[in-house]
Design a protein around this motif. Structure first.
Motif, short mmCIF file in Angstrom:
data_model
loop_
_atom_site.label_atom_id
_atom_site.label_comp_id
_atom_site.label_asym_id
_atom_site.label_seq_id
_atom_site.Cartn_x
_atom_site.Cartn_y
_atom_site.Cartn_z
N THR A 282 0.82 -1.22 0.00
CA THR A 282 0.00 0.00 0.00
C THR A 282 0.85 1.27 0.00
O THR A 282 0.64 2.19 -0.79
CB THR A 282 -0.94 0.00 1.22
OG1 THR A 282 -1.93 -1.01 1.04
CG2 THR A 282 -1.63 1.35 1.37
N LEU A 283 1.82 1.34 0.88
CA LEU A 283 2.64 2.55 1.00
C LEU A 283 3.42 2.81 -0.29
O LEU A 283 3.52 3.97 -0.74
CB LEU A 283 3.59 2.40 2.19
CG LEU A 283 4.20 3.69 2.75
CD1 LEU A 283 3.13 4.68 3.14
CD2 LEU A 283 5.09 3.36 3.95
N GLN A 284 3.93 1.78 -0.90
CA GLN A 284 4.67 1.93 -2.16
C GLN A 284 3.76 2.51 -3.24
O GLN A 284 4.15 3.44 -3.98
CB GLN A 284 5.22 0.57 -2.61
CG GLN A 284 6.00 0.61 -3.91
CD GLN A 284 7.37 1.23 -3.77
OE1 GLN A 284 8.04 1.03 -2.77
NE2 GLN A 284 7.79 1.99 -4.78
N LYS A 285 2.54 2.00 -3.35
CA LYS A 285 1.62 2.48 -4.38
C LYS A 285 1.24 3.94 -4.16
O LYS A 285 1.13 4.71 -5.13
CB LYS A 285 0.36 1.61 -4.38
CG LYS A 285 0.59 0.20 -4.89
CD LYS A 285 -0.69 -0.64 -4.82
CE LYS A 285 -0.44 -2.05 -5.34
NZ LYS A 285 -1.65 -2.91 -5.26
N ILE A 286 1.07 4.33 -2.93
CA ILE A 286 0.69 5.72 -2.64
C ILE A 286 1.81 6.68 -3.02
O ILE A 286 1.58 7.71 -3.67
CB ILE A 286 0.32 5.86 -1.15
CG1 ILE A 286 -1.02 5.16 -0.86
CG2 ILE A 286 0.24 7.34 -0.75
CD1 ILE A 286 -1.39 5.10 0.59
N VAL A 287 3.03 6.35 -2.63
CA VAL A 287 4.15 7.24 -2.95
C VAL A 287 4.37 7.32 -4.45
O VAL A 287 4.65 8.40 -5.01
CB VAL A 287 5.42 6.77 -2.21
CG1 VAL A 287 6.66 7.52 -2.72
CG2 VAL A 287 5.26 6.98 -0.71
N GLU A 288 4.26 6.20 -5.14
CA GLU A 288 4.40 6.22 -6.60
C GLU A 288 3.36 7.12 -7.23
O GLU A 288 3.64 7.81 -8.23
CB GLU A 288 4.27 4.81 -7.15
CG GLU A 288 5.49 3.93 -6.86
CD GLU A 288 5.30 2.49 -7.33
OE1 GLU A 288 4.18 2.15 -7.78
OE2 GLU A 288 6.27 1.71 -7.25
N GLN A 289 2.15 7.15 -6.67
CA GLN A 289 1.09 7.99 -7.22
C GLN A 289 1.41 9.48 -7.07
O GLN A 289 1.10 10.28 -7.95
CB GLN A 289 -0.24 7.68 -6.51
CG GLN A 289 -1.47 8.15 -7.27
CD GLN A 289 -1.75 7.32 -8.51
OE1 GLN A 289 -1.25 6.20 -8.64
NE2 GLN A 289 -2.53 7.87 -9.43
N PHE A 290 2.05 9.86 -5.97
CA PHE A 290 2.48 11.25 -5.81
C PHE A 290 3.39 11.67 -6.96
O PHE A 290 3.23 12.74 -7.55
CB PHE A 290 3.22 11.44 -4.48
CG PHE A 290 2.33 11.73 -3.30
CD1 PHE A 290 1.75 12.99 -3.15
CD2 PHE A 290 2.09 10.76 -2.34
CE1 PHE A 290 0.94 13.26 -2.07
CE2 PHE A 290 1.29 11.03 -1.25
CZ PHE A 290 0.70 12.28 -1.11
N TYR A 291 4.36 10.84 -7.29
CA TYR A 291 5.32 11.20 -8.33
C TYR A 291 4.69 11.13 -9.72
O TYR A 291 5.03 11.93 -10.60
CB TYR A 291 6.55 10.30 -8.25
CG TYR A 291 7.45 10.65 -7.09
CD1 TYR A 291 8.31 11.75 -7.16
CD2 TYR A 291 7.43 9.89 -5.92
CE1 TYR A 291 9.13 12.07 -6.09
CE2 TYR A 291 8.25 10.21 -4.85
CZ TYR A 291 9.09 11.31 -4.94
OH TYR A 291 9.90 11.64 -3.87
N GLU A 292 3.78 10.18 -9.90
CA GLU A 292 3.14 10.05 -11.21
C GLU A 292 2.26 11.26 -11.52
O GLU A 292 2.26 11.77 -12.65
CB GLU A 292 2.31 8.77 -11.26
CG GLU A 292 1.61 8.55 -12.60
CD GLU A 292 0.82 7.26 -12.64
OE1 GLU A 292 -0.15 7.18 -13.43
OE2 GLU A 292 1.16 6.32 -11.89
N GLU A 293 1.51 11.73 -10.53
CA GLU A 293 0.56 12.81 -10.78
C GLU A 293 1.06 14.17 -10.31
O GLU A 293 0.41 15.19 -10.56
CB GLU A 293 -0.78 12.48 -10.10
CG GLU A 293 -1.44 11.23 -10.62
CD GLU A 293 -2.93 11.21 -10.32
OE1 GLU A 293 -3.62 12.20 -10.65
OE2 GLU A 293 -3.40 10.20 -9.76
N LYS A 294 2.18 14.20 -9.60
CA LYS A 294 2.74 15.46 -9.08
C LYS A 294 1.64 16.23 -8.32
O LYS A 294 1.35 17.39 -8.63
CB LYS A 294 3.34 16.28 -10.20
CG LYS A 294 4.57 15.64 -10.84
CD LYS A 294 5.15 16.52 -11.93
CE LYS A 294 6.45 15.93 -12.45
NZ LYS A 294 6.31 14.56 -12.96
N CYS A 295 1.08 15.57 -7.35
CA CYS A 295 -0.06 16.12 -6.62
C CYS A 295 0.29 16.37 -5.16
O CYS A 295 1.31 15.91 -4.65
CB CYS A 295 -1.25 15.17 -6.72
SG CYS A 295 -0.85 13.46 -6.31
#
Length: 487
Positions: free
Chosen positions: A339-352
């Motif tokens: 879960t934590l890995q997926k969340i952090v990856e999403q920050f970088y993917e969407e720059k949010c």
């Protein structure tokens, strides 16, 4: 003219409806009485309006066409209704004295054979949620009905009417128990709160979103991209991510939550901050043992006036907090070790500035319970920030880019603190979404919202409405400022 009010009543059984019609006929200010039913019914001294969709736009327009009096008394819940002493006169007087677009009141309800008081709350600009409880009766100025010209909705027409009314005048509550209704939904508050995200509600929610979006455009509060960009490398942090758990007296669940966090597998460094808000049931001792591991930071605040939001502030301003602060409630778990890995990856993917996942409802034994997966798919990149003003929550797990959260800070409350911050972030920044379940939301008798009395439920709703009002005003000011800067 004495005849000032037309009555629109949902059919609730022949005997009950006829009795109510007879009572209204004895009031000199009543002009016409209409019974709303899915098929023709025989009620003396009243005309039947046949409709299987009384909350639709077309039916609102039918009421407007039929209305000849100055006011319209509208009661569309098909449950037995009693009118209190001089209640119609009280509504009429308040409407005339205030010029309000709509009047409503507190009421009594008969639940399981017992008559109890059911106060409601005052309407405000931010009361945009479509489940706002006006009680069984709404008293409209007839010109409000007649000027209603929204697009066709089959389920959101009456919601659109209320929004329309709010643009034409005040919606005023009389804090008196003017009516009594039979309450047939006797479920606890915790069992009702997820009704809006069930699969059966999806079509209705789409309509409600359209109605709310139309309203925001008409009042000049509609947000649209582009949003501020986030530079995820602007600061250095001791770790990439921090799981934040505020806790007080969760001896039955805290081990599960902590283990769920510590067992995360990532390609970056992370830690866990548990803010222990003076537990007295043995939770503190459990955490002290865990704190011997370097990944867990056990904080007992110096302050003793903190709610959940205040505990979050303790965590995010701690020197050990990472670049991303990720939520985990003390009685919940992550659904997997990734879960934590997926969340952090999403920050970088969407720059949010914020990422919100999806969760699965479970019982204490972690067995799935209805309504199952809560994914908030009503969120869209273009309209999510607008629809967020209508719904009561944004989803979980919630994760924040720490510099933005430090700037905004959490309200020091124990209800709605995450929603308040989410709304503020959505005004300025992009929010990323993950629609697969990352989180197990455990429902049990010790949940803080499992069984709320009406006063506590009203306090929660009033607070969230106030959050929406503040946010709505902020958006109006921001959009005016943007418009002026372009001129």
């Amino acid at each position: 003219m004495n005849q000032k009010t037309d009555i629109f009543l949902a059919f609730s059984g022949t005997a009950e409806t006829q009795k109510l019609v007879s009572e209204f006929r004895a009031i000199k200010e009543v002009k016409q009485i209409f019974i709303v039913a899915p098929e023709a019914v025989q009620i003396q001294d009243a005309e039947t309006l046949v409709s299987s969709t009384p909350l639709s736009t077309s039916f609102i327009k039918q009421m407007a066409q039929k209305s000849k009096a100055e006011f319209a008394f509208v009661a569309l819940q098909n449950t037995p209704l009693e009118i209190g002493q001089f209640s119609l006169e009280r509504l009429t007087g308040a409407a005339k004295n205030t010029g309000a677009a709509m009047i409503y009141s507190d009421y009594m309800e008969i639940k399981n054979g017992e008559r109890i008081n059911h106060p409601v709350i005052d309407y405000q600009e931010g009361s945009l949620r479509d489940d706002f409880n006006f009680g069984p009766v709404q008293f409209y100025r007839s010109d409000v009905l007649k000027s209603f010209a929204e697009d066709e909705f089959s389920m959101a027409g009456y919601y659109a009417l209320r929004l329309h009314a709010s643009r034409l005048g005040e919606l005023i509550r009389i804090p008196e128990f003017l009516f009594t209704m039979v309450e047939t939904d006797t479920r606890k508050s915790g069992e009702k709160q997820f009704d809006y995200v069930s699969n059966l509600a999806r079509e209705k929610q789409v309509e409600m979103e359209k109605a709310c979006t139309s309203h925001l455009k008409k009042i000049g509060a509609f947000l649209h991209p582009p949003y501020k960009e986030i530079n995820l490398s602007e600061e250095e942090f001791p770790v990439e991510a921090t799981v934040v758990i505020p806790v007080r007296n969760r001896i039955k669940t805290i081990k599960d939550a902590v283990n769920s966090a510590l067992n995360q597998k990532t390609n970056f460094k992370f830690n866990l901050i548990v803010v222990d808000n003076y537990s007295s049931d043995g939770t503190t001792e459990i955490l002290a043992e865990y704190a011997k591991e370097k990944k867990l930071i056990h904080i007992v605040p110096k302050r003793k006036d903190l709610g959940i939001g205040g505990c979050w502030n303790e965590a995010i301003f701690d020197k050990n907090c990472g670049k991303f602060a990720v939520q985990l409630d003390s009685d919940d778990l992550y659904s997997s070790e990734n879960t934590l890995q997926k969340i952090v990856e999403q920050f970088y993917e969407e720059k949010c500035a914020m990422v919100i996942g999806s969760y699965q409802m479970t019982n204490f034994a972690l067995e799935e319970i209805p309504p199952g997966i809560i994914d908030h798919k009503e969120w869209t990149p273009d309209n999510g920030p607008n629809n967020a003003l209508r719904i009561n929550g944004l989803g979980a797990p919630r994760a924040f880019y720490t510099p933005v959260l430090r700037e905004l800070k959490m309200p020091n409350v124990s209800y709605g603190e995450d929603y308040a911050v989410g709304l503020a972030i959505s005004r300025e920044y992009k929010i990323g979404r993950i629609y697969e379940p990352l989180y197990l939301c455990r429902r049990w008798e010790d949940n803080t919202d499992a069984s709320l009395d009406i006063n506590k439920l009203n306090a929660h709703n009033l607070y969230k409405d106030r959050i929406r009002t503040i946010e709505l005003k902020a958006r109006l000011r921001q959009l005016v400022s943007r418009s002026n800067s372009k001129q």
